[in-house]
Design an enzyme around this catalytic site. Structure first.
Site, PDB file in Angstrom:
ATOM      1  N   CYS A 108       0.807  -1.227   0.000  1.00  0.00           N
ATOM      2  CA  CYS A 108       0.000   0.000   0.000  1.00  0.00           C
ATOM      3  C   CYS A 108       0.841   1.279   0.000  1.00  0.00           C
ATOM      4  O   CYS A 108       0.343   2.355  -0.303  1.00  0.00           O
ATOM      5  CB  CYS A 108      -0.924   0.009   1.200  1.00  0.00           C
ATOM      6  SG  CYS A 108      -2.083  -1.366   1.197  1.00  0.00           S
ATOM      7  N   HIS A 233      -2.358   7.390   2.578  1.00  0.00           N
ATOM      8  CA  HIS A 233      -2.887   6.105   2.132  1.00  0.00           C
ATOM      9  C   HIS A 233      -4.319   5.965   2.650  1.00  0.00           C
ATOM     10  O   HIS A 233      -4.602   6.247   3.814  1.00  0.00           O
ATOM     11  CB  HIS A 233      -1.998   4.973   2.657  1.00  0.00           C
ATOM     12  CG  HIS A 233      -2.595   3.621   2.451  1.00  0.00           C
ATOM     13  ND1 HIS A 233      -3.184   3.252   1.263  1.00  0.00           N
ATOM     14  CD2 HIS A 233      -2.716   2.548   3.277  1.00  0.00           C
ATOM     15  CE1 HIS A 233      -3.629   2.015   1.370  1.00  0.00           C
ATOM     16  NE2 HIS A 233      -3.360   1.564   2.581  1.00  0.00           N
ATOM     17  N   ASN A 263     -10.019   0.758   0.400  1.00  0.00           N
ATOM     18  CA  ASN A 263      -8.555   0.751   0.375  1.00  0.00           C
ATOM     19  C   ASN A 263      -8.088   0.138  -0.952  1.00  0.00           C
ATOM     20  O   ASN A 263      -8.207  -1.066  -1.148  1.00  0.00           O
ATOM     21  CB  ASN A 263      -8.050  -0.067   1.569  1.00  0.00           C
ATOM     22  CG  ASN A 263      -6.535  -0.191   1.605  1.00  0.00           C
ATOM     23  OD1 ASN A 263      -5.839   0.172   0.658  1.00  0.00           O
ATOM     24  ND2 ASN A 263      -6.023  -0.725   2.701  1.00  0.00           N
TER      25      ASN A 263
END
Ligand code: UT7
Length: 306
Positions: A108, A233, A263
């Site tokens: 990520c 993020h 996400n």
């Protein structure tokens, strides 16, 4: 000569899965998911190379250049189409160009790693004048759709940026780290689904991101008060809030898309960047922090003057 971001592009797959859809077949609710994560819906069914190519094509158009002007393609992803060749080769193929390309896997946090790597390459002797940095992931293909601890969080998406040599824009500070001993709290084996200890990842993420942003700011000779825009993020709005509280940065300075995307792993920072651009928040001279964390456990932050 420094380097600026000349164009940003995005791509999301068409299929939307809402929290209500998930609540049809698992013990959860829209209310719980929104309150604990800030997520309302996510896009699924994406293929990494296809989303990356679309985002790249949009970024190239926004930058006012043509594919032939791109001299290197860097793709941050942890969900490549195949083990090999590198998925970035297929983006170059789709663009009809034969420049260098490589994939970077920092999960990520990938886009922050990719941006710093590209910046360094471009400033090295004989380095490319113009690069594509793309973050793209299709984690929905690795979600156990009966596991409410992970299924509520992840979605597919991509964002891309064209970096070019220019007197406007500069990388001012950077910080990267991994804690490989934390592999067990978030991983995905070959031909398997995501395993995550959510609460543990949450705690570690808040600490790691706070420290990482502080380190990058210190390197840049700046303080949190100097930050105009935060592109975090997009994992959980409560993680973003906790980091902002610790750094005394108002939430209004953050740009977030997770309510509608979930996400999207390496796609999330450039998707947030596109939202910030859309809001008119990215002007020449703006001080921007991009910060990410994820499996590894890996984290990374860059401080950029737009
Ligand atoms: O890119 C990095 C990726 N990962 C992350 O960033 C993940 C970070 N972690 C998180 O975002 C959060 O930990 C979650 C959103 C995954 C979970 O939220 P939480 O506030 O940490 O919940 P929890 O795991 O502590 O669970 C609290 C309660 C538990 O029930 P009890 O034991 O209190 O009775 C869970 O069983 O909530 C229950 N629960 C749920 N209830 C409804 C857990 N998941 C769900 C759910 N719906 N989906």
């Amino acid at each position: 000569m420094t380097i600026r971001i000349a164009g940003i592009g995005t791509s999301l797959p068409a299929k939307v899965v809402t929290n209500h859809d998930l609540a049809q077949h698992m013990d959860t609710s829209d209310e719980w998911i929104r309150e604990r994560s800030g997520i309302g819906e996510r896009r699924v069914g994406g293929i990494t190379s296809e989303m990356a190519l679309e985002a790249a094509t949009n970024a190239i158009e926004k930058a006012g250049v043509v594919p032939a002007d791109i001299e290197f393609v860097l793709l941050a992803t942890c969900t490549p189409d195949q083990i090999f060749p590198a998925t970035s080769t297929q983006i170059a193929r789709g663009l009809g160009i034969r420049c260098g390309s490589m994939d970077v896997n920092a999960a990520c946090a990938g886009f922050a790693y990719g941006y710093a790597a590209a910046y360094g390459m471009m400033l090295s002797p004989g380095g490319p004048d113009r690069m594509l940095v793309i973050g793209a992931d299709s984690l929905s293909n690795f979600v156990n759709w009966t596991d409410r601890g992970t299924a509520i969080l992840f979605g597919d998406g991509a964002g891309a940026a064209v970096l070019e040599r220019h007197e406007q824009g500069a990388l001012l500070g950077q910080d990267f780290g991994v804690a490989g001993d934390l592999r067990e709290i978030l991983y995905c084996d070959h031909d398997d689904t995501i395993v995550m200890e959510g609460r543990e990842v949450f705690k570690r993420a808040v600490r790691a991101v706070t420290q990482s942003v502080q380190n990058a700011l210190e390197q840049a000779g700046l303080t949190a008060a100097d930050i105009d825009v935060v592109l975090p993020h997009q994992a959980n709005i409560r993680i973003i809030e906790a980091v902002c509280t610790r750094l005394a940065i108002p939430m209004e300075k953050t740009h977030n898309v997770l309510e509608h995307t979930g996400n999207t792993s390496a796609g999330s920072i450039p998707l947030a960047m596109a939202a910030a651009e859309e809001a008119g928040a990215l002007q020449p001279g703006t001080i921007v922090v991009m910060t990410g964390f994820g499996a590894g456990m890996a984290w990374g932050s860059v401080v950029v003057r737009w």
